[in-house]
Design an enzyme around this catalytic site. Structure first.
Site, PDB file in Angstrom:
ATOM      1  N   SER A   1       0.805  -1.218   0.000  1.00 10.90           N
ATOM      2  CA  SER A   1       0.000   0.000   0.000  1.00 10.90           C
ATOM      3  C   SER A   1       0.839   1.269   0.000  1.00 10.90           C
ATOM      4  CB  SER A   1      -0.958  -0.005   1.198  1.00 10.90           C
ATOM      5  OG  SER A   1      -0.254  -0.193   2.402  1.00 10.90           O
TER       6      SER A   1
ATOM      7  N   ASP B   1      -6.570   6.780   8.808  1.00  8.24           N
ATOM      8  CA  ASP B   1      -6.645   5.419   9.345  1.00  8.24           C
ATOM      9  C   ASP B   1      -5.592   5.147  10.426  1.00  8.24           C
ATOM     10  OD1 ASP B   1      -4.251   4.995   7.978  1.00  8.24           O
ATOM     11  OD2 ASP B   1      -5.118   3.659   6.472  1.00  8.24           O
TER      12      ASP B   1
ATOM     13  N   HIS C   1      -1.475   4.242   7.549  1.00  8.98           N
ATOM     14  CA  HIS C   1      -0.757   4.653   6.349  1.00  8.98           C
ATOM     15  C   HIS C   1      -0.296   6.107   6.474  1.00  8.98           C
ATOM     16  CE1 HIS C   1      -3.248   1.264   4.853  1.00  8.98           C
ATOM     17  NE2 HIS C   1      -2.137   0.993   4.195  1.00  8.98           N
TER      18      HIS C   1
END
Length: 201
Positions: free
Chosen positions: A12, A172, A175
């Site tokens: 990611s 979140d 990240h």
């Protein structure tokens, strides 16, 4: 002027999850640094959220079909979080790097970060998670060097910046935010620029 074919592979972070705009992602930021240094850049991103090291075989194949001169691989967080044994994940990383190197590409790998700095890790477990992250990153680094790649570990100073500043994380809390990606790109840029200069020489 020849065009530098620059590919970003991995998880990611390679895909830019958490960045507010596409231009804030690692690939775009580093491509901008390369262009500012005088390189013509053709950027391709193959990173996939939640990817583990066993996904690199497919990503490397896609990059090779596209064609590349320089690959940046960001991997390890999901292997670590899902308890993939370090030797297994490092072996999969080794195979992907060796495959790219055999094809003539230069490869830079960003190993697993220190997950102990993430806010949702309980305080009592942070030291343990930090130690496990370090062991993972070392296994990755050893595998990358054996495969003919280079390692770009951002270092503990960057981790300390993230631990001290929650704005470097996205909503979140896992990240990076756009600002966080900026700091990571700053840490990686010297490695990427050095390899690009060597390729252009």
């Amino acid at each position: 002027m020849s065009i530098l074919r620059f590919c970003v592979l991995g998880d990611s972070l390679a895909a830019g999850v958490g960045a507010a705009r596409p231009e804030d992602t690692l690939g775009q930021r580093l491509a901008g640094r390369l262009r500012a240094a005088g390189h013509a850049v053709d950027l391709h991103g193959f990173g996939v959220p939640r990817a583990r090291s066993d996904d690199l075989e497919r990503q490397a194949g896609a990059a090779l079909r596209t064609g590349l001169d320089l690959a940046l691989i960001v991997i390890g967080t999901n292997d670590l979080a899902r308890f993939v044994p370090p030797a297994v994940a490092a072996g999969q990383l080794h195979e992907a790097v060796a495959r790219l190197v055999r094809a003539g590409a230069r490869v830079i790998v960003v190993p697993a970060p220190d997950l102990g700095i993430v806010s949702w890790v309980p305080e009592a477990y942070r030291q343990l998670v930090t130690a496990a992250s370090g062991q993972y990153a070392q296994a990755q680094a050893d595998a990358v060097i054996r495969a003919g790649g280079a390692v770009a570990a951002p270092g503990p100073e960057l981790g300390a910046r993230f631990a001290a500043d929650p704005t470097l994380f996205s909503a979140d809390r896992f990240h990076p935010s756009s600002a966080g990606y900026g700091l990571i790109a700053d840490a990686l840029a010297p490695h990427v620029l050095a390899v690009a200069a060597d390729l252009a020489a």
